[in-house]
Design a protein around this motif. Structure first.
Motif, mmCIF file in Angstrom:
data_model
loop_
_atom_site.group_PDB
_atom_site.id
_atom_site.type_symbol
_atom_site.label_atom_id
_atom_site.label_comp_id
_atom_site.label_asym_id
_atom_site.label_seq_id
_atom_site.Cartn_x
_atom_site.Cartn_y
_atom_site.Cartn_z
ATOM 1 N N VAL A 1 0.860 -1.183 0.000
ATOM 2 C CA VAL A 1 0.000 0.000 0.000
ATOM 3 C C VAL A 1 0.894 1.230 0.000
ATOM 4 C CG1 VAL A 1 -1.963 -1.087 1.149
ATOM 5 C CG2 VAL A 1 -0.205 0.018 2.520
ATOM 6 N N TYR A 2 0.342 2.328 -0.489
ATOM 7 C CA TYR A 2 1.113 3.554 -0.623
ATOM 8 C C TYR A 2 0.302 4.713 -0.046
ATOM 9 C CZ TYR A 2 3.728 0.757 -4.021
ATOM 10 O OH TYR A 2 4.459 -0.226 -4.632
ATOM 11 N N THR A 3 1.010 5.666 0.505
ATOM 12 C CA THR A 3 0.379 6.898 0.981
ATOM 13 C C THR A 3 1.247 8.075 0.552
ATOM 14 O OG1 THR A 3 1.540 6.765 3.104
ATOM 15 C CG2 THR A 3 -0.675 5.822 3.002
ATOM 16 N N PHE A 4 0.628 9.232 0.383
ATOM 17 C CA PHE A 4 1.401 10.436 0.129
ATOM 18 C C PHE A 4 2.142 10.831 1.405
ATOM 19 C CE2 PHE A 4 -1.594 10.507 -3.337
ATOM 20 C CZ PHE A 4 -0.865 11.047 -4.390
ATOM 21 N N ILE A 5 3.252 11.533 1.221
ATOM 22 C CA ILE A 5 4.060 11.939 2.369
ATOM 23 C C ILE A 5 3.191 12.632 3.412
ATOM 24 C CG2 ILE A 5 5.922 13.473 3.116
ATOM 25 C CD1 ILE A 5 6.855 10.974 1.720
ATOM 26 N N HIS A 6 2.232 13.378 2.966
ATOM 27 C CA HIS A 6 1.276 14.027 3.867
ATOM 28 C C HIS A 6 -0.004 14.300 3.096
ATOM 29 C CE1 HIS A 6 -0.559 17.042 6.535
ATOM 30 N NE2 HIS A 6 0.096 16.418 7.480
ATOM 31 N N LEU A 7 -1.100 14.367 3.801
ATOM 32 C CA LEU A 7 -2.393 14.626 3.180
ATOM 33 C C LEU A 7 -2.361 15.899 2.352
ATOM 34 C CD1 LEU A 7 -5.473 14.276 2.815
ATOM 35 C CD2 LEU A 7 -5.766 15.436 5.010
ATOM 36 N N THR A 8 -1.679 16.941 2.838
ATOM 37 C CA THR A 8 -1.665 18.211 2.114
ATOM 38 C C THR A 8 -0.872 18.112 0.820
ATOM 39 O OG1 THR A 8 -1.699 19.227 4.315
ATOM 40 C CG2 THR A 8 -1.425 20.694 2.453
ATOM 41 N N VAL A 9 0.138 17.250 0.767
ATOM 42 C CA VAL A 9 0.839 16.994 -0.495
ATOM 43 C C VAL A 9 -0.118 16.350 -1.491
ATOM 44 C CG1 VAL A 9 2.712 15.697 -1.588
ATOM 45 C CG2 VAL A 9 3.089 16.788 0.633
ATOM 46 N N GLN A 10 -0.944 15.436 -1.015
ATOM 47 C CA GLN A 10 -1.957 14.816 -1.871
ATOM 48 C C GLN A 10 -2.906 15.877 -2.408
ATOM 49 O OE1 GLN A 10 -4.079 11.560 0.010
ATOM 50 N NE2 GLN A 10 -5.809 11.728 -1.383
ATOM 51 N N GLU A 11 -3.348 16.792 -1.551
ATOM 52 C CA GLU A 11 -4.280 17.834 -1.972
ATOM 53 C C GLU A 11 -3.627 18.798 -2.958
ATOM 54 O OE1 GLU A 11 -6.997 18.222 2.047
ATOM 55 O OE2 GLU A 11 -4.904 18.805 2.118
ATOM 56 N N TYR A 12 -2.344 19.076 -2.770
ATOM 57 C CA TYR A 12 -1.638 19.965 -3.695
ATOM 58 C C TYR A 12 -1.557 19.336 -5.083
ATOM 59 C CZ TYR A 12 2.101 22.554 -5.960
ATOM 60 O OH TYR A 12 2.825 23.285 -6.856
ATOM 61 N N LEU A 13 -1.168 18.070 -5.154
ATOM 62 C CA LEU A 13 -1.053 17.409 -6.454
ATOM 63 C C LEU A 13 -2.421 17.255 -7.123
ATOM 64 C CD1 LEU A 13 1.624 14.693 -5.653
ATOM 65 C CD2 LEU A 13 1.922 16.802 -6.947
ATOM 66 N N ALA A 14 -3.461 17.070 -6.320
ATOM 67 C CA ALA A 14 -4.817 17.002 -6.877
ATOM 68 C C ALA A 14 -5.171 18.314 -7.573
ATOM 69 C CB ALA A 14 -5.818 16.695 -5.771
ATOM 70 N N ALA A 15 -4.767 19.438 -6.962
ATOM 71 C CA ALA A 15 -5.051 20.748 -7.558
ATOM 72 C C ALA A 15 -4.137 21.033 -8.745
ATOM 73 C CB ALA A 15 -4.884 21.840 -6.496
ATOM 74 N N LEU A 16 -2.934 20.459 -8.744
ATOM 75 C CA LEU A 16 -1.973 20.708 -9.821
ATOM 76 C C LEU A 16 -2.357 19.974 -11.119
ATOM 77 C CD1 LEU A 16 0.791 21.863 -10.755
ATOM 78 C CD2 LEU A 16 1.857 19.799 -9.781
ATOM 79 N N SER A 17 -3.003 18.813 -10.992
ATOM 80 C CA SER A 17 -3.233 17.966 -12.166
ATOM 81 C C SER A 17 -3.985 18.661 -13.305
ATOM 82 C CB SER A 17 -3.954 16.674 -11.762
ATOM 83 O OG SER A 17 -5.222 16.945 -11.199
ATOM 84 N N PRO A 18 -5.032 19.485 -13.062
ATOM 85 C CA PRO A 18 -5.712 20.128 -14.198
ATOM 86 C C PRO A 18 -4.801 21.069 -14.982
ATOM 87 C CG PRO A 18 -7.082 20.227 -12.225
ATOM 88 C CD PRO A 18 -5.732 19.770 -11.801
ATOM 89 N N TYR A 19 -3.808 21.663 -14.312
ATOM 90 C CA TYR A 19 -2.902 22.589 -14.984
ATOM 91 C C TYR A 19 -1.911 21.860 -15.892
ATOM 92 C CZ TYR A 19 -4.458 26.363 -11.873
ATOM 93 O OH TYR A 19 -5.203 27.309 -11.229
ATOM 94 N N LEU A 20 -1.727 20.562 -15.680
ATOM 95 C CA LEU A 20 -0.707 19.811 -16.416
ATOM 96 C C LEU A 20 -1.262 19.080 -17.627
ATOM 97 C CD1 LEU A 20 1.316 18.280 -13.432
ATOM 98 C CD2 LEU A 20 1.737 20.414 -14.666
#
Length: 967
Positions: free
Chosen positions: A672-691
């Protein structure tokens, strides 16, 4: 010791030897029928002087040596003490129904002090550096019942209870131990030399040691001294919350407490046929938990540290708090953190150690049951569990338990069919194959730990099982086949292995289901306060100079400093900021927003792995899509199937740059895998539409996320708006290429609609919180608020005339509010009634307050310090404040002259409301009214003016036409 003719303890007559000058006791007497929040209560400052003779006395050397409590003098014989330690499990059960001895009242003993001698409000001011803060409490009068409960204990029982509560009692009286000691001196229970020893230790700053010394002295003097000490504690109950908690618990538990304390201190004795498997079990748990794995930092591989060297005690409080959060954990907990620290300073919150979670003086019962520890993501719950397991394995903690079984909900997620408790144990601990049946006979010696309830794939209904419970959900036997959720539920409800102990950890949002369970103890991890934050930075950086430089700059940024209460955020901050403050280059500006911070974090990772990264844009885009799916479903644990669904290969995430973003759980039964922190997960979620190479309908995505109002998308919104800022996105262009132009345009159009909507929609508390969130979005965008509104004159209503309907604003909120409102020319109205911004909030808002025509600050606990800050705004030549409401703000005469002086040069104020404060002198207001010729209405009712002063102030009505003064 003799006590005939002793003087009864009266707080007003306390005299304390002090080199700091006279001590001040601040007392407020209130009629019980009056409103507890009425600031007009009469306050009396009583000086307490110490004689010069008392000041120069040096304690005898023997007084500063630790003295062991004499159990025999306190009423416990040596034989009884040894018997207590050797009580068997069977004897404990019989003890619960055994008759309890009652102590006989000594006819020569002094009569107990009456609760009426102690004022209802008291705060000790030791010197000019210790602020006096009124702590109003309106508690039910149960003092006689508490005294009766204490009298019903035998001397031996009260001695055992004192030992049981000793650590909590020491912390409860740390701030005023010299007063308690003096009370016992006046009752002839300690000698003058002993009291002076305690007093001198407090003067030298050794208060903790003074408390230990004080208890050693009292417990050495026998039963009567101990009983008198408890009666003194009853006197302080109304003004010392920690003492009130302890005494209320004792009253509620009554005689059962005496039995429970004996049972809780008995060490578990393992039978000879189980000693071998216990030793094997301890060895395995020790080897599995003696190291900490930390993911790579700046290109380094996974690092291993000794748990004993790296574990830092976190601040844990034993308080029942809100179970659900309707906003993001980072901001809700960050907002509360400074208030928690103030409460700790005022002795309102009790800290709990991890060895006190079971069979200790905290909790409803001392006999085990279920304890729940909550904390936001990254606060240290799992590391705390690791410390508990490790310390039990090496024999340093919870010796009451023969066996400890540790499970993680993320591991239990892979079990898809019915199973049994026996099967769960054997799957994780196969060395119990031959002996497991013998464990069921002593359930009280078993401790089960379930870590990460918020990560479990199903929601467990912990409601008490009744007759209507479906048979397939009932689990009464360790070998019964049922769902994992039913096994956990039955253990918590004590339907399975009655008398066992259970520890559950969880993030706050998943605790609602546990409300229906019979939880013995609720606790919450607070994380770091100021000193711990600074210490973390020093440990992270090799250079002390760099550490202090970074921390100093972080302190100056309210956004970043608020995040530092969380160990994981400290780690991210240190990783992100290190390249900005080290090396030969000129130091760069630190991130101003959280979006800039996390953009720096990703850039540093990409820069450190620049040679090995192939098409990082595509990898981060797909990872962001997976992250967004997790945010929308409240999922933080990902299996290989999640990766394949998003065309990712898990093998690429165990090395290279992605291992600093996602980490593999090496201890899990399946990958199983987890992001380093929940907020890192939230940041990448917001970044994906820009990419994404092809533009998508981001507006639709935002509207869909907005329809879910439980707080899960709060930080996602801040990030997606923050990334629309060119100065923020430019950081990533070097590594990821240009962003889609259409996405920022759609985001800003969505934000414009949000701003216009929520500035007008402030009817409910939820509406006002939404408006504050919108201001945070604008702050993250680093754009001008007036561009979204099209108007440079605004009305902002975040407060309410009802305290329950207002929202509380922390210093970060005030900083953000001031920043986004700064472009406005005029603020027609700023309503912050009951927002509890305090003096620090006024300081943050100072750049814009003078622009307000109407400023409402009712009940914000501004105090004189806040009024001094506000007076500076009133002095500004371009001040536009016409109506100023300052009711119920604990203002005193100390700020009245400053206010009068400021209004002497002010030409805008028309109405001034100062009702329900603590003003006494009328002179400053006479001057104020005469100097400020624009004033038409002044309200001064419900202050502490004398009758003569009120008459004088009312007479000012006639000094100028159109002036109305209400007193």
């Amino acid at each position: 010791m003799g006590n005939s003719g002793s003087k009864k303890f009266d707080l007003q007559s306390v005299r304390i030897a002090s080199n700091k000058g006279p001590m001040i006791i601040r007392c407020s007497r209130r009629d019980s029928r009056e409103d507890a929040n009425d600031p007009t209560a009469q306050t009396v400052d009583t000086p307490i002087h110490g004689s010069s003779a008392e000041k120069d006395i040096t304690p005898h050397p023997s007084l500063v040596q630790a003295r062991k409590p004499n159990a025999e003098q306190f009423g416990e014989t040596q034989e009884e003490s040894e018997n207590t330690k050797c009580i068997s499990r069977g004897t404990n059960r019989s003890l619960r129904n055994a008759p309890v001895e009652k102590s006989e009242t000594d006819p020569d003993s002094p009569s107990p002090p009456t609760s009426g001698e102690l004022p209802k409000l008291c705060q000790v001011k030791r010197n000019e550096n210790v602020p006096v803060t009124d702590i109003p409490y309106n508690l039910p009068d149960i003092d006689p019942l508490i005294k009766e409960t204490l009298a019903n204990y035998s001397d031996r029982q009260l001695y055992t209870i004192t030992k049981f509560y000793r650590q909590r009692l020491e912390e409860a009286i740390e701030g005023f131990v010299e007063i308690v000691s003096l009370a016992l001196l006046q009752e002839n229970m300690v000698t003058k030399m002993e009291h002076q020893g305690v007093n001198i230790m407090t003067e030298n700053g050794a208060r903790r040691e003074a408390c230990k010394q004080f208890f050693n002295i009292v417990m050495d003097h026998g039963a009567q001294a101990g009983r008198t000490m408890w009666l003194v504690f009853v006197k302080f109950r109304d003004i010392k919350p920690k003492l009130n908690n302890i005494l209320t618990e004792i009253y509620e538990k009554g005689l059962n407490l005496a039995r429970e304390t004996i049972f809780s201190t008995v060490e578990a004795k393992v039978s000879s046929d189980l000693q071998g498997v216990q030793e094997e079990h301890r060895n395995r748990l020790r080897s599995e938990n003696e190291t900490l794995l930390v993911c790579g930092i700046q290109g380094k591989q996974i690092q291993t540290f000794s748990l004993s060297e790296r574990y830092t005690d976190l601040i844990v409080i034993a308080n029942v708090r809100e179970r659900t959060l309707l906003e993001h954990e980072l901001w809700s907990r960050g907002r509360d953190h400074e208030e928690w620290q103030r409460k700790l300073v005022r002795d309102e919150l009790e800290k709990i150690r991890i060895h006190q979670l079971f069979r200790d003086c905290f909790g409803k019962s001392c006999l085990g049951g279920t304890s729940v520890v909550s904390g936001v993501a990254g606060i240290g719950k799992t590391t705390m569990v690791q410390e508990i397991v490790h310390d039990w394995a090496i024999g340093h903690m919870y010796s009451q338990f023969n066996f400890l079984f540790h499970f993680r909900f993320r591991d239990l997620n892979v079990i898809s069919r019915k199973t049994s408790l026996k099967a769960l144990i054997l799957k994780s601990y196969p060395h119990f194959e031959e002996t497991i049946q013998r464990l069921w006979s002593s359930p009280a010696s078993l401790l089960f730990i379930f870590d990460g309830l918020d990560e479990f794939k199903v929601s467990i209904d912990f409601e008490e099982m009744g007759q209507s419970m479906e048979p397939e959900r009932a689990c009464f036997d360790p070998e019964c086949q049922c769902e994992v959720a039913d096994i956990v539920r039955s253990l918590v409800q004590q339907k399975l292995l009655k008398d066992c102990s259970v520890l559950i950890t969880s993030r706050p949002h998943a605790l609602e289901s546990l409300e229906k369970a019979k939880v013995n103890l609720w606790a919450e991890i607070l994380g770091f306060f100021a000193e711990e934050r600074k210490e973390y930075f020093k440990k992270f950086y090799e250079s002390i100079d760099i550490a202090e430089d970074v921390f100093r700059q972080v302190e100056q940024n309210d956004i970043l400093y608020t995040m530092c209460y969380n160990p994981s955020y400290c780690w991210i901050l240190c990783c992100s900021l290190a390249p900005l403050v080290s090396g030969p280059r000129v130091k760069q500006t630190l991130p101003r927003t959280i979006t800039q911070l996390f953009s720096n974090y990703i850039c540093n990772i990409l820069n450190n792995h620049s040679r090995e990264v192939e098409n990082p844009r595509a990898i981060l885009m797909k990872t962001g899509e997976m992250a967004l799916e997790g945010v929308s479903k409240k999922a933080i644990v990902f299996t290989p199937n999640h990766f394949y669904q998003h065309h990712l290969h898990p093998s690429r995430f165990v090395s290279g740059f992605m291992m600093e973003i996602l980490e593999k759980d090496y201890s899990a039964t399946s990958p199983v895998y987890t992001f380093i922190h929940l907020t890192v997960q939230e940041y990448l979620a917001a970044l994906s539409p820009y990419l994404k190479l092809a533009p998508e309908n981001v507006t639709l995505l935002l509207e869909k996320a907005e329809s879910i109002d439980d707080g899960r998308f709060d930080i996602f919104f801040r990030f997606i708006v923050g990334l629309s800022s060119p100065c923020t996105s430019q950081l990533l262009v070097k590594f990821l290429g240009d962003f889609q132009f259409e996405v920022p345009c759609q985001v800003k159009l969505w934000l414009t609609q949000k701003v216009k909507k929520h500035l007008l929609l402030t009817h409910s508390r939820k509406d006002r919180r939404n408006l504050m969130n919108v201001f945070h979005y604008v702050f993250e965008s680093q754009d001008n608020l007036t561009r979204f509104t099209g108007d440079r004159n605004l009305t902002v209503k975040l407060g309410h005339i009802s305290e329950s309907e207002a929202i509380r604003l922390n210093p970060v909120d005030c900083f953000v509010l001031a920043t986004v409102l700064s472009p406005c020319d005029i603020i027609e109205e700023l309503d912050l009634n009951y927002c509890f911004i305090q003096a620090e909030g006024i300081q943050r808002l100072a750049p814009v307050l003078h622009k307000c025509k109407i400023l409402r600050l009712l009940s914000n606990n501004l105090t004189d310090a806040g009024m001094d800050e506000l007076s500076l705004c009133l002095r500004k030549s371009d001040c536009k404040i016409g109506i100023l409401e300052l009711n119920i703000n604990a203002l005193t005469d100390n700020c009245a002259e400053t206010l009068a002086s400021a209004l002497g040069v002010n030409h805008s104020l028309i109405e001034l409301d100062l009702q329900r404060n603590r003003f006494r002198s009328g002179a400053p207001f006479c001057q104020l009214i005469k100097l400020c010729t624009t004033l038409q209405r002044v309200s001064l009712s419900w202050n502490q003016f004398s009758r003569e002063t009120k008459t004088e102030l009312r007479g000012l009505d006639k000094s100028r036409e159109g002036l109305a003064v209400f007193v």
